[in-house]
Design a protein around this motif. Structure first.
Motif, PDB file in Angstrom:
ATOM      1  N   LEU A 246      -2.860 -34.575  -7.553  1.00 28.90           N
ATOM      2  CA  LEU A 246      -2.955 -33.252  -7.611  1.00 28.90           C
ATOM      3  C   LEU A 246      -3.934 -32.866  -6.458  1.00 28.90           C
ATOM      4  O   LEU A 246      -3.720 -31.805  -5.714  1.00 28.90           O
ATOM      5  CB  LEU A 246      -3.301 -32.678  -8.838  1.00 28.90           C
ATOM      6  N   ARG A 247      -5.139 -33.566  -6.390  1.00 30.10           N
ATOM      7  CA  ARG A 247      -5.954 -33.293  -5.194  1.00 30.10           C
ATOM      8  C   ARG A 247      -5.466 -33.311  -3.647  1.00 30.10           C
ATOM      9  O   ARG A 247      -5.764 -32.278  -3.025  1.00 30.10           O
ATOM     10  CB  ARG A 247      -7.150 -34.040  -5.246  1.00 30.10           C
ATOM     11  N   ASP A 248      -4.533 -34.371  -3.438  1.00 32.79           N
ATOM     12  CA  ASP A 248      -3.810 -34.366  -2.466  1.00 32.79           C
ATOM     13  C   ASP A 248      -2.842 -33.097  -2.060  1.00 32.79           C
ATOM     14  O   ASP A 248      -2.624 -32.420  -1.069  1.00 32.79           O
ATOM     15  CB  ASP A 248      -3.141 -35.555  -2.179  1.00 32.79           C
ATOM     16  N   ILE A 249      -2.327 -32.651  -3.160  1.00 35.52           N
ATOM     17  CA  ILE A 249      -1.198 -31.589  -3.181  1.00 35.52           C
ATOM     18  C   ILE A 249      -1.955 -30.435  -2.857  1.00 35.52           C
ATOM     19  O   ILE A 249      -1.572 -29.581  -1.978  1.00 35.52           O
ATOM     20  CB  ILE A 249      -0.304 -31.630  -4.371  1.00 35.52           C
ATOM     21  N   ASP A 250      -3.143 -30.264  -3.586  1.00 35.74           N
ATOM     22  CA  ASP A 250      -3.786 -28.873  -3.586  1.00 35.74           C
ATOM     23  C   ASP A 250      -4.478 -29.021  -1.817  1.00 35.74           C
ATOM     24  O   ASP A 250      -4.212 -28.061  -1.411  1.00 35.74           O
ATOM     25  CB  ASP A 250      -4.902 -28.920  -4.294  1.00 35.74           C
ATOM     26  N   ARG A 251      -4.958 -29.993  -1.390  1.00 31.50           N
ATOM     27  CA  ARG A 251      -5.257 -30.117   0.010  1.00 31.50           C
ATOM     28  C   ARG A 251      -4.257 -29.938   1.027  1.00 31.50           C
ATOM     29  O   ARG A 251      -4.769 -29.304   2.096  1.00 31.50           O
ATOM     30  CB  ARG A 251      -6.230 -31.534   0.050  1.00 31.50           C
ATOM     31  N   MET A 252      -3.242 -30.378   0.688  1.00 34.51           N
ATOM     32  CA  MET A 252      -2.365 -30.646   1.952  1.00 34.51           C
ATOM     33  C   MET A 252      -1.575 -29.410   1.945  1.00 34.51           C
ATOM     34  O   MET A 252      -1.128 -28.894   3.211  1.00 34.51           O
ATOM     35  CB  MET A 252      -1.354 -31.853   1.942  1.00 34.51           C
ATOM     36  N   ILE A 253      -0.839 -28.837   0.862  1.00 31.60           N
ATOM     37  CA  ILE A 253       0.097 -27.651   1.023  1.00 31.60           C
ATOM     38  C   ILE A 253      -0.292 -26.647  -0.185  1.00 31.60           C
ATOM     39  O   ILE A 253       0.262 -25.727   0.021  1.00 31.60           O
ATOM     40  CB  ILE A 253       1.680 -28.114   0.774  1.00 31.60           C
TER      41      ILE A 253
ATOM     42  N   ALA B 128      -3.482 -36.684 -15.981  1.00 26.56           N
ATOM     43  CA  ALA B 128      -4.859 -37.637 -15.163  1.00 26.56           C
ATOM     44  C   ALA B 128      -4.888 -37.622 -13.737  1.00 26.56           C
ATOM     45  O   ALA B 128      -5.494 -38.410 -13.053  1.00 26.56           O
ATOM     46  CB  ALA B 128      -4.803 -38.987 -15.768  1.00 26.56           C
ATOM     47  N   GLY B 129      -4.492 -36.507 -13.335  1.00 28.40           N
ATOM     48  CA  GLY B 129      -4.784 -35.977 -11.825  1.00 28.40           C
ATOM     49  C   GLY B 129      -3.690 -36.545 -11.030  1.00 28.40           C
ATOM     50  O   GLY B 129      -3.914 -36.484 -10.025  1.00 28.40           O
ATOM     51  N   GLN B 130      -2.712 -36.823 -11.655  1.00 28.08           N
ATOM     52  CA  GLN B 130      -1.493 -37.531 -10.910  1.00 28.08           C
ATOM     53  C   GLN B 130      -0.205 -36.600 -11.055  1.00 28.08           C
ATOM     54  O   GLN B 130      -0.052 -36.341 -12.324  1.00 28.08           O
ATOM     55  CB  GLN B 130      -1.424 -39.012 -11.075  1.00 28.08           C
ATOM     56  N   VAL B 131       0.443 -36.512 -10.184  1.00 28.35           N
ATOM     57  CA  VAL B 131       1.697 -35.710 -10.287  1.00 28.35           C
ATOM     58  C   VAL B 131       2.776 -36.676 -10.252  1.00 28.35           C
ATOM     59  O   VAL B 131       3.046 -37.336  -9.062  1.00 28.35           O
ATOM     60  CB  VAL B 131       1.884 -34.410  -9.454  1.00 28.35           C
ATOM     61  N   VAL B 132       3.746 -36.894 -11.067  1.00 22.40           N
ATOM     62  CA  VAL B 132       4.661 -37.676 -10.953  1.00 22.40           C
ATOM     63  C   VAL B 132       6.147 -36.843 -10.705  1.00 22.40           C
ATOM     64  O   VAL B 132       6.534 -36.048 -11.498  1.00 22.40           O
ATOM     65  CB  VAL B 132       5.150 -38.665 -12.192  1.00 22.40           C
ATOM     66  N   ILE B 133       6.777 -37.052  -9.606  1.00 23.19           N
ATOM     67  CA  ILE B 133       7.876 -36.332  -8.969  1.00 23.19           C
ATOM     68  C   ILE B 133       9.106 -36.919  -9.291  1.00 23.19           C
ATOM     69  O   ILE B 133       9.358 -38.259  -8.669  1.00 23.19           O
ATOM     70  CB  ILE B 133       7.823 -35.905  -7.537  1.00 23.19           C
ATOM     71  N   PHE B 134      10.219 -36.550 -10.368  1.00 22.08           N
ATOM     72  CA  PHE B 134      11.368 -37.069 -10.443  1.00 22.08           C
ATOM     73  C   PHE B 134      12.321 -36.475  -9.124  1.00 22.08           C
ATOM     74  O   PHE B 134      12.858 -35.346  -9.214  1.00 22.08           O
ATOM     75  CB  PHE B 134      11.992 -36.823 -11.836  1.00 22.08           C
ATOM     76  N   CYS B 135      12.838 -37.537  -8.285  1.00 25.00           N
ATOM     77  CA  CYS B 135      13.605 -36.956  -7.186  1.00 25.00           C
ATOM     78  C   CYS B 135      15.045 -36.806  -7.654  1.00 25.00           C
ATOM     79  O   CYS B 135      15.941 -37.760  -7.014  1.00 25.00           O
ATOM     80  CB  CYS B 135      13.325 -37.877  -6.028  1.00 25.00           C
TER      81      CYS B 135
END
Length: 119
Positions: A33-40, A60-67
């Motif tokens: 989530l930190r990378d998502i917030d920081r990048m876009i 726990a700070g992670q986002v799981v994306i179901f593509c």
């Protein structure tokens, strides 16, 4: 010791996520989530998920994306009440049949095979 960060344009970062083999094959990808917030930013990330018709879960700070466009089902539980990923996330998806608007997953009875539970 310092960490060197390389700037990546937000559109390139998003393209890299969804061009991964797992994403192209309809699988899952995970990002912090930190990378998502920081990048876009979360709002732009959620809009991109909606545009693609994908689902995501946060833990726990992670986002799981179901593509893919398949419903997401919780296999085990019970778990403590889910916290909202963000206000927009729950609000944007509250119109879909699988969300009750409170951040909880609701599976329509006709799509809930034996052994699966609503979150």
């Amino acid at each position: 010791m310092s960490t060197r960060h390389t700037f990546i344009a937000p559109d390139i970062w998003v393209r890299q996520i969804f061009s991964a083999k797992a994403a192209r094959d309809g699988g899952i990808v995970r990002r912090s989530l930190r990378d998502i917030d920081r990048m876009i930013g979360r709002d732009a990330f959620e809009r991109e998920l909606q545009r693609r018709g994908y689902s995501a879960v946060f833990n726990a700070g992670q986002v799981v994306i179901f593509c893919n466009n398949e419903p997401v089902r919780l296999l085990v539980g019970p778990a403590p009440p889910a916290q909202k990923f963000s206000e927009n996330f729950c609000q944007d998806f509250s119109e879909k049949s699988w969300s009750d608007g409170k951040g909880s997953l609701r599976i329509p009875p006709d799509q809930n095979p034996s052994g699966y539970r609503d979150a």
